[in-house]
Design a protein around this motif. Structure first.
Motif, PDB file in Angstrom:
ATOM      1  N   ILE A  40     -31.124  14.101 130.782  1.00  0.00           N
ATOM      2  CA  ILE A  40     -32.081  15.180 130.479  1.00  0.00           C
ATOM      3  C   ILE A  40     -33.487  14.614 130.345  1.00  0.00           C
ATOM      4  O   ILE A  40     -34.473  15.231 130.772  1.00  0.00           O
ATOM      5  CB  ILE A  40     -31.654  15.924 129.196  1.00  0.00           C
ATOM      6  N   MET A  41     -33.587  13.414 129.754  1.00  0.00           N
ATOM      7  CA  MET A  41     -34.889  12.762 129.615  1.00  0.00           C
ATOM      8  C   MET A  41     -35.508  12.472 130.979  1.00  0.00           C
ATOM      9  O   MET A  41     -36.691  12.735 131.212  1.00  0.00           O
ATOM     10  CB  MET A  41     -34.718  11.474 128.809  1.00  0.00           C
ATOM     11  N   MET A  42     -34.715  11.927 131.906  1.00  0.00           N
ATOM     12  CA  MET A  42     -35.223  11.621 133.244  1.00  0.00           C
ATOM     13  C   MET A  42     -35.652  12.895 133.976  1.00  0.00           C
ATOM     14  O   MET A  42     -36.656  12.906 134.696  1.00  0.00           O
ATOM     15  CB  MET A  42     -34.168  10.874 134.053  1.00  0.00           C
ATOM     16  N   ALA A  43     -34.882  13.962 133.795  1.00  0.00           N
ATOM     17  CA  ALA A  43     -35.273  15.245 134.390  1.00  0.00           C
ATOM     18  C   ALA A  43     -36.596  15.727 133.802  1.00  0.00           C
ATOM     19  O   ALA A  43     -37.433  16.299 134.514  1.00  0.00           O
ATOM     20  CB  ALA A  43     -34.173  16.283 134.163  1.00  0.00           C
ATOM     21  N   SER A  44     -36.808  15.493 132.510  1.00  0.00           N
ATOM     22  CA  SER A  44     -38.074  15.875 131.867  1.00  0.00           C
ATOM     23  C   SER A  44     -39.229  15.040 132.403  1.00  0.00           C
ATOM     24  O   SER A  44     -40.320  15.567 132.667  1.00  0.00           O
ATOM     25  CB  SER A  44     -37.968  15.694 130.352  1.00  0.00           C
ATOM     26  N   ILE A  45     -38.998  13.722 132.577  1.00  0.00           N
ATOM     27  CA  ILE A  45     -40.076  12.838 133.042  1.00  0.00           C
ATOM     28  C   ILE A  45     -40.510  13.194 134.453  1.00  0.00           C
ATOM     29  O   ILE A  45     -41.711  13.277 134.745  1.00  0.00           O
ATOM     30  CB  ILE A  45     -39.617  11.362 132.958  1.00  0.00           C
ATOM     31  N   ILE A  46     -39.558  13.419 135.355  1.00  0.00           N
ATOM     32  CA  ILE A  46     -39.942  13.748 136.733  1.00  0.00           C
ATOM     33  C   ILE A  46     -40.625  15.108 136.788  1.00  0.00           C
ATOM     34  O   ILE A  46     -41.508  15.333 137.624  1.00  0.00           O
ATOM     35  CB  ILE A  46     -38.709  13.703 137.670  1.00  0.00           C
ATOM     36  N   THR A  47     -40.265  16.009 135.877  1.00  0.00           N
ATOM     37  CA  THR A  47     -40.948  17.306 135.796  1.00  0.00           C
ATOM     38  C   THR A  47     -42.390  17.125 135.350  1.00  0.00           C
ATOM     39  O   THR A  47     -43.311  17.736 135.912  1.00  0.00           O
ATOM     40  CB  THR A  47     -40.211  18.233 134.815  1.00  0.00           C
ATOM     41  N   LEU A  48     -42.609  16.271 134.354  1.00  0.00           N
ATOM     42  CA  LEU A  48     -43.963  16.040 133.847  1.00  0.00           C
ATOM     43  C   LEU A  48     -44.832  15.282 134.844  1.00  0.00           C
ATOM     44  O   LEU A  48     -46.027  15.554 134.963  1.00  0.00           O
ATOM     45  CB  LEU A  48     -43.899  15.263 132.534  1.00  0.00           C
ATOM     46  N   LEU A  49     -44.233  14.348 135.586  1.00  0.00           N
ATOM     47  CA  LEU A  49     -45.015  13.503 136.482  1.00  0.00           C
ATOM     48  C   LEU A  49     -45.308  14.151 137.829  1.00  0.00           C
ATOM     49  O   LEU A  49     -46.385  13.945 138.391  1.00  0.00           O
ATOM     50  CB  LEU A  49     -44.283  12.175 136.714  1.00  0.00           C
ATOM     51  N   PHE A  50     -44.356  14.906 138.354  1.00  0.00           N
ATOM     52  CA  PHE A  50     -44.495  15.383 139.730  1.00  0.00           C
ATOM     53  C   PHE A  50     -44.430  16.908 139.879  1.00  0.00           C
ATOM     54  O   PHE A  50     -44.883  17.428 140.883  1.00  0.00           O
ATOM     55  CB  PHE A  50     -43.396  14.767 140.605  1.00  0.00           C
ATOM     56  N   PHE A  51     -43.862  17.610 138.918  1.00  0.00           N
ATOM     57  CA  PHE A  51     -43.662  19.049 139.062  1.00  0.00           C
ATOM     58  C   PHE A  51     -44.559  19.882 138.160  1.00  0.00           C
ATOM     59  O   PHE A  51     -44.257  21.038 137.886  1.00  0.00           O
ATOM     60  CB  PHE A  51     -42.194  19.388 138.819  1.00  0.00           C
ATOM     61  N   GLY A  52     -45.641  19.302 137.672  1.00  0.00           N
ATOM     62  CA  GLY A  52     -46.619  20.088 136.927  1.00  0.00           C
ATOM     63  C   GLY A  52     -46.254  20.396 135.501  1.00  0.00           C
ATOM     64  O   GLY A  52     -46.966  21.169 134.845  1.00  0.00           O
ATOM     65  N   GLY A  53     -45.157  19.832 134.986  1.00  0.00           N
ATOM     66  CA  GLY A  53     -44.804  20.049 133.587  1.00  0.00           C
ATOM     67  C   GLY A  53     -44.632  21.513 133.253  1.00  0.00           C
ATOM     68  O   GLY A  53     -43.836  22.222 133.868  1.00  0.00           O
ATOM     69  N   TRP A  54     -45.400  21.983 132.270  1.00  0.00           N
ATOM     70  CA  TRP A  54     -45.287  23.375 131.823  1.00  0.00           C
ATOM     71  C   TRP A  54     -46.188  24.326 132.600  1.00  0.00           C
ATOM     72  O   TRP A  54     -46.276  25.506 132.266  1.00  0.00           O
ATOM     73  CB  TRP A  54     -45.631  23.461 130.333  1.00  0.00           C
ATOM     74  N   HIS A  55     -46.872  23.866 133.637  1.00  0.00           N
ATOM     75  CA  HIS A  55     -47.736  24.761 134.403  1.00  0.00           C
ATOM     76  C   HIS A  55     -46.906  25.838 135.095  1.00  0.00           C
ATOM     77  O   HIS A  55     -45.821  25.571 135.606  1.00  0.00           O
ATOM     78  CB  HIS A  55     -48.539  23.979 135.439  1.00  0.00           C
ATOM     79  N   TYR A  56     -47.437  27.038 135.131  1.00  0.00           N
ATOM     80  CA  TYR A  56     -46.694  28.195 135.631  1.00  0.00           C
ATOM     81  C   TYR A  56     -47.356  28.756 136.882  1.00  0.00           C
ATOM     82  O   TYR A  56     -48.458  28.359 137.275  1.00  0.00           O
ATOM     83  CB  TYR A  56     -46.617  29.280 134.559  1.00  0.00           C
ATOM     84  N   PHE A  57     -46.643  29.691 137.502  1.00  0.00           N
ATOM     85  CA  PHE A  57     -47.208  30.426 138.626  1.00  0.00           C
ATOM     86  C   PHE A  57     -48.115  31.534 138.092  1.00  0.00           C
ATOM     87  O   PHE A  57     -47.808  32.172 137.082  1.00  0.00           O
ATOM     88  CB  PHE A  57     -46.099  31.024 139.490  1.00  0.00           C
ATOM     89  N   ALA A  58     -49.219  31.781 138.783  1.00  0.00           N
ATOM     90  CA  ALA A  58     -50.258  32.678 138.268  1.00  0.00           C
ATOM     91  C   ALA A  58     -49.737  34.081 137.985  1.00  0.00           C
ATOM     92  O   ALA A  58     -50.108  34.708 136.992  1.00  0.00           O
ATOM     93  CB  ALA A  58     -51.418  32.749 139.266  1.00  0.00           C
ATOM     94  N   PHE A  59     -48.821  34.579 138.835  1.00  0.00           N
ATOM     95  CA  PHE A  59     -48.367  35.955 138.664  1.00  0.00           C
ATOM     96  C   PHE A  59     -47.315  36.096 137.552  1.00  0.00           C
ATOM     97  O   PHE A  59     -46.879  37.196 137.246  1.00  0.00           O
ATOM     98  CB  PHE A  59     -47.801  36.498 139.984  1.00  0.00           C
ATOM     99  N   LEU A  60     -46.903  34.980 136.940  1.00  0.00           N
ATOM    100  CA  LEU A  60     -45.950  35.030 135.834  1.00  0.00           C
ATOM    101  C   LEU A  60     -46.516  34.312 134.606  1.00  0.00           C
ATOM    102  O   LEU A  60     -45.792  33.654 133.869  1.00  0.00           O
ATOM    103  CB  LEU A  60     -44.617  34.384 136.253  1.00  0.00           C
ATOM    104  N   SER A  61     -47.810  34.466 134.394  1.00  0.00           N
ATOM    105  CA  SER A  61     -48.481  33.734 133.321  1.00  0.00           C
ATOM    106  C   SER A  61     -48.109  34.248 131.931  1.00  0.00           C
ATOM    107  O   SER A  61     -48.423  33.590 130.932  1.00  0.00           O
ATOM    108  CB  SER A  61     -49.998  33.827 133.508  1.00  0.00           C
TER     109      SER A  61
END
Length: 321
Positions: A239-260
């Motif tokens: 779960i930690m590794m999934a969190s790290i790759i999300t933070l580093l490459f997938f924008g972390g908690w950033h969302y799509f504009a139409f679902l803000s």
């Protein structure tokens, strides 16, 4: 005093959430594998399979702990505790929102690399203290595998640090407000994802736990809560590794504009769940590598690729600046 107390409470909340996530992860993994492989299991038994995880936890809690007669008892007992403690300590620097971290300091990525390096020691401790050749061979395999893939993973992390100019995970996520790093650093994203599988000893790189060769790897002599702590540490690291790759490459908690209107923690959780599903999908799909193939991939393919990409990016960055 209040600040210290607040951080302690925050860490305890995070630790409890991680432990609950591990329980649900095991259920989700079994259900997914059951559907993919078309076999019956926790996907149809119990209340949505949740009772299966509770039964497993109670079984390990109530079983008798057996200690090998010729083992080094102190190190044998400390190894799973050390492994589980390191697995929990990595969550200290993970931001769940803008500034939502137990310890939001500027060396977060370096801290993660340090803890990852220390976790090798717990595996060596477990294999050596068991005084079993099978456990010791499994520990050596695991240590060699983790050290080999840590190098390529570290270089991949440095490419992100080079773009952001900071080792702070919160600033890494903020830097992706316009574009996720997965797109400009796509080769490094692929390398990092495969290194994650090897670093957590997951399929197709689960060589330390090759049942046909080493029975169960470095934890073969452990039972009851000793085995449970290793199990919790392994799944917490996934779960930690999934969190790290999300933070580093997938924008972390950033969302799509139409679902803000949805909260940041929702987007972070959805992305982490996506990578956890990829972990399970790889386990259900790919066969296990041979050990020579594992080492060849780490040293002869990933290390040159990550070094070449980092050098190229650094050269371009110097010319731009």
């Amino acid at each position: 005093m209040f600040f210290i107390l607040k951080n302690i409470i925050y860490f305890l909340v995070v630790a409890i959430c991680v432990l609950l996530s591990v329980a649900f992860f095991t259920v989700f993994e079994r259900q997914t594998l059951g559907y993919i492989q078309r076999r019956q299991g926790p996907n149809i038994i119990g209340f949505f399979g949740i009772l299966q995880a509770i039964a497993d936890g109670l079984k390990l809690l109530l079983k008798e702990s057996i200690f090998p007669k010729s083992s080094n008892l102190i190190i044998f007992i400390l190894a799973p505790i050390f492994s589980f403690g390191l697995a929990l300590s990595t969550w200290v620097v993970i931001p769940f929102g803008d500034g939502w971290a137990v310890a939001d300091f500027n060396l977060g990525i370096l801290y993660l690399l340090s803890i990852s390096s220390l976790s090798v020691h717990s595996i060596i401790m477990a294999g050596w203290s068991s005084n079993s050749k099978y456990a010791f061979l499994g520990a050596l395999r695991s240590a060699a595998q983790m050290v080999s893939y840590e190098i390529a993973m570290s270089i991949t992390l440095m490419t992100v640090v080079l773009l952001v100019g900071s080792l702070n995970l919160n600033e890494v996520v903020i830097a992706q407000s316009n574009i996720w790093f997965m797109f400009p650093l796509f080769p490094m994203f692929i390398v990092f994802f495969i290194c994650m599988l090897a670093e957590t000893n997951r399929h197709p790189f689960d060589l330390p736990e090759a049942e046909a060769e080493l029975v169960s790897g470095y934890n073969v002599e452990y039972s009851a809560m000793g085995f449970a702590l290793f199990f919790l540490a392994e799944y917490s690291n996934i779960i930690m590794m999934a969190s790290i790759i999300t933070l580093l490459f997938f924008g972390g908690w950033h969302y799509f504009a139409f679902l803000s209107f949805l909260p940041n923690i929702f987007w972070l959780s959805i992305k982490i769940l996506f990578f956890i599903f990829l972990f399970i999908l790889v386990r259900a799909t790919y066969p296990r590598y041979r050990y020579d193939q594992l080492m060849r991939l780490g040293w002869k393919i990933f290390l040159p690729i990550s070094l070449a990409f980092f050098t190229m990016l650094a050269s371009v960055w110097v010319l731009i600046i």
